[in-house]
Write a protein that holds these residues in place. Structure first.
Motif, short mmCIF file in Angstrom:
data_model
loop_
_atom_site.label_atom_id
_atom_site.label_comp_id
_atom_site.label_asym_id
_atom_site.label_seq_id
_atom_site.Cartn_x
_atom_site.Cartn_y
_atom_site.Cartn_z
N TRP A 225 0.12 -12.08 -6.09
CA TRP A 225 0.34 -10.61 -5.94
C TRP A 225 -0.67 -9.98 -6.98
CZ3 TRP A 225 1.34 -8.80 -1.32
CH2 TRP A 225 2.26 -9.24 -0.58
N ILE A 226 -0.51 -10.54 -8.11
CA ILE A 226 -1.29 -9.66 -9.09
C ILE A 226 -2.99 -10.03 -8.89
CG2 ILE A 226 -2.11 -10.03 -11.76
CD1 ILE A 226 0.85 -10.72 -12.41
N ALA A 227 -3.33 -11.13 -8.33
CA ALA A 227 -4.51 -11.19 -8.06
C ALA A 227 -5.08 -10.55 -6.75
CB ALA A 227 -4.81 -12.89 -7.91
N ALA A 228 -4.17 -10.45 -5.98
CA ALA A 228 -4.60 -9.84 -4.80
C ALA A 228 -4.83 -8.20 -5.25
CB ALA A 228 -3.55 -9.85 -3.70
N GLY A 229 -3.85 -7.71 -5.91
CA GLY A 229 -3.94 -6.35 -6.43
C GLY A 229 -5.06 -6.01 -7.33
N ALA A 230 -5.49 -6.85 -8.20
CA ALA A 230 -6.86 -6.68 -8.93
C ALA A 230 -7.84 -6.75 -8.10
CB ALA A 230 -6.80 -7.87 -10.06
N GLY A 231 -7.92 -7.61 -7.01
CA GLY A 231 -9.28 -7.70 -6.20
C GLY A 231 -9.19 -6.42 -5.33
N GLY A 232 -7.94 -5.76 -4.67
CA GLY A 232 -8.05 -4.64 -3.82
C GLY A 232 -8.55 -3.55 -4.80
N ILE A 233 -8.28 -3.34 -6.15
CA ILE A 233 -8.73 -2.17 -6.78
C ILE A 233 -10.19 -2.46 -7.34
CG2 ILE A 233 -8.44 -1.20 -9.18
CD1 ILE A 233 -5.45 -2.14 -8.92
N GLY A 234 -10.30 -3.87 -7.58
CA GLY A 234 -11.95 -3.94 -8.14
C GLY A 234 -12.70 -3.82 -6.95
N PHE A 235 -12.49 -4.32 -5.90
CA PHE A 235 -13.38 -4.29 -4.86
C PHE A 235 -13.55 -2.88 -4.07
CE2 PHE A 235 -15.49 -8.15 -3.44
CZ PHE A 235 -16.20 -7.70 -2.35
#
Length: 409
Positions: A225-235
């Motif tokens: 979930w942390i990786a998915a959240g970081a990707g959602g914000i960053g992308f």
């Protein structure tokens, strides 16, 4: 938007042999055609946003909700459909997904108002992520041992080629003959893909250990979930700019509207280069690929913000660079999510698409806000750089750690 070879488990020799070597290439072509169709519909709306806004009687920032609706469809549909259909035959599921895709795009073409168009685009987004995840599994099956990477790369080629050919062509058609024709063409592409899948793909039953419960078990991993959240914000940074690429090029950079399809094609070339580079970087080190992707995307967005209004050649070069860097970031993220869900690779792949389209929705929304506030057509680049920097901060602080080992064969 991205796929990697790690997404699908290797097929056994007997499974691959069942498909037959003569049937491998046509099946992969059918999957690539699906990637081409999905990639075309995802990005065409952005190139035609001014035309759509004028036709349905809304402002460009309000029309950005159409992009957000598609992204939300991917966010919800990718994990939901992948999980609920965990026991379904992979070929059968692909047929249903592509059939729904074709119908939804046809509905968008005949939508009588902005609200109906938003609803149709949401429906069109639902099959997106599940198609790529399930398609990678089927592609690995027909390709056989040692050819899994080639299978997924072929499907990925359909997506990148759509940004070189499909998106510019449909954007030109929409500019010349009305935006509705672009969605009609995408609906026809969906039907063509459906026919190819029926003709060329074999039946591939779900794994014996795969259940809805086992797929959902992967969601207990905090790191996922942390990786998915970081990707959602960053992308979101890339989509803050790309969602409004047409008005940026015509109003800020000063290009003629007829040059927009050419810039979109160049962006697609950048994506293709980024896919190749990102794959090599991820093979060497997934964390390093993610960090390079985040950092280089920030630099590309800053370059657009600085040079987008006064130097057309540099601005277009920065947009091409954004295509390269965003794919490096996406492939690094995809690899990380699959590593973090070894017992449910299809779900990990689906969550990648959910994360990327959270970024799509958030970027389109935030970019629309700064445009509506009158901050200018380059403002989305600056807010995009801030979003991508926030994603990098999440990865660097709480997104580290080893991936779990698989718990079932």
């Amino acid at each position: 938007m991205v796929q990697t070879a790690s997404e699908a488990r290797p097929a056994s020799p007997s499974a691959a042999g069942g498909a037959g070597r003569r049937g491998i290439q046509p099946a992969l072509i059918a999957l690539a055609l699906g990637g081409f169709s999905i990639g075309t519909t995802e990005f065409t709306t952005m190139g035609l946003l001014p035309e759509i806004a004028a036709s349905v009687g809304v402002s460009i920032p309000t029309a950005g909700h159409i992009i957000t609706a598609y992204a939300l469809g991917v966010v919800i549909g990718a994990p939901l459909l992948t999980t609920l259909a965990a026991r379904a035959d992979r070929r059968t599921l692909l047929l249903w997904l592509m059939g729904a895709f074709a119908v939804a795009n046809t509905l968008a073409a005949v939508a009588p108002s902005a609200n109906w168009l938003i609803a149709a685009r949401f429906l069109a987004g639902l099959p997106h992520g599940a198609f790529f995840g399930v398609g990678a599994v089927l592609g690995a099956h027909v390709a056989g041992p040692g050819r899994r990477g080639r299978a997924v790369a072929t499907m990925m080629a359909g997506l990148t080629i759509s940004n070189i050919v499909g998106v510019p062509a449909s954007t030109w058609l929409g500019q010349q003959f009305g935006w509705r024709l672009a969605f009609v063409v995408v609906g026809l592409l969906g039907l063509l893909t459906l026919a190819a899948l029926i003709r060329w793909t074999p039946s591939v039953p779900a794994g014996s250990g795969t259940t809805v419960r086992s797929e959902l078990g992967a969601l207990r991993n905090r790191g996922l979930w942390i990786a998915a959240g970081a990707g959602g914000i960053g992308f979101g940074g890339m989509f803050a700019v790309y969602s409004y690429i047409s008005p940026l090029l015509t109003e800020a950079t000063g290009l003629e509207v007829g040059l927009v399809p050419l810039v979109l094609a160049l962006f697609g070339v950048g994506m293709t280069i980024g896919t190749l580079v990102g794959g090599r970087l991820a093979d060497r080190s997934v964390p390093r690929a993610m960090h390079i992707g985040f950092g280089s995307t920030i630099l590309s967005l800053v370059a657009i913000g600085i040079f987008g209004g006064a130097h057309p050649v540099v601005a277009v070069s920065a947009i091409v660079a954004l295509g390269i860097t965003s794919q490096i970031l996406g492939i690094g993220l995809q690899s990380r999510l699959i590593d973090l869900s070894p017992d449910a690779p299809s779900l990990g792949a689906a969550l990648c698409h959910s994360a990327l389209n959270v970024g799509n929705a958030a970027g389109a929304w935030v970019g629309g806000l700064v445009l509506a506030a009158g901050l200018g057509h380059l403002a989305p680049a600056w807010v995009g750089a801030a979003l991508t920097a926030a994603g990098l901060l999440v990865v660097a602080t709480v997104g580290r750690g080893p991936a779990p080992e698989p718990t079932r064969a």
